[in-house]
Design an enzyme around this catalytic site. Structure first.
Site, mmCIF file in Angstrom:
data_model
loop_
_atom_site.group_PDB
_atom_site.id
_atom_site.type_symbol
_atom_site.label_atom_id
_atom_site.label_comp_id
_atom_site.label_asym_id
_atom_site.label_seq_id
_atom_site.Cartn_x
_atom_site.Cartn_y
_atom_site.Cartn_z
ATOM 1 N N CYS A 243 44.056 -17.447 4.504
ATOM 2 C CA CYS A 243 42.944 -18.182 3.909
ATOM 3 C C CYS A 243 43.355 -19.649 3.898
ATOM 4 O O CYS A 243 44.279 -20.022 4.627
ATOM 5 C CB CYS A 243 42.584 -17.649 2.517
ATOM 6 S SG CYS A 243 43.849 -17.798 1.252
ATOM 7 N N GLY A 244 42.712 -20.472 3.116
ATOM 8 C CA GLY A 244 43.056 -21.886 3.114
ATOM 9 C C GLY A 244 44.489 -22.155 2.680
ATOM 10 O O GLY A 244 45.212 -22.908 3.311
#
Length: 156
Positions: free
Chosen positions: A65-66
């Site tokens: 994810c980020g």
């Protein structure tokens, strides 16, 4: 080994790159999404990968994810799962060797593509050996079990 991968839209490109690399190492990869840069919420992907590990469909997982934080938190909500955020080779090795983590997570806004490949390779190249670490993992899993039982009995 059969490896699950998954990502949110922030990490789609990194997932695709690492997925191809894992395949080149001789592993079978099962992709649980996302499949484009269209915005999605990461918890569903994390829950799916963790569930597939629990039911034996795949042996390990790598989630993106980020930052890698959200995926780790979400995957760790699935009973029996140990997910570790890793952005360096040493942590990736220790996630498996010391913690028998079934999942590692990485953040596309934190780590570059080549470093992510090295982290994935390091994680996949080691196997949990037990020893003193097994005792510690057993303690963690016992506590998880206690909490599940207490939660189930809370409504009584």
């Amino acid at each position: 080994m059969r490896i699950a991968v998954g990502a949110d839209h922030n990490a789609f490109d990194l997932k695709e790159s690492v997925k191809a690399y894992i395949t080149s190492l001789g592993h079978e990869v099962v992709d649980y999404g996302c499949y484009s840069k269209d915005e999605i919420d990461y918890p569903g992907v994390a829950f799916k990968v963790a569930g597939e590990i629990n039911n034996g469909t795949v042996e390990r997982g790598i989630l993106f994810c980020g930052t890698g934080i959200g995926m780790a938190i979400a995957a760790n909500k699935v009973p029996g799962i140990r997910a570790a955020q890793c952005h360096d080779v040493y942590s990736a090795e220790r996630a498996q060797l010391s913690n028998n983590a079934q999942i590692i997570t990485m953040g596309a806004k934190v780590i570059g593509e080549e470093a992510a490949k090295k982290v994935a390779k390091a994680y996949l190249n080691v196997t949990f050996q037990g020893g003193n670490s097994a005792r510690k993992i057993d303690q963690i899993m016992e506590k998880e079990s206690e909490n599940l039982i207490q939660g189930a009995n809370a409504g009584c």
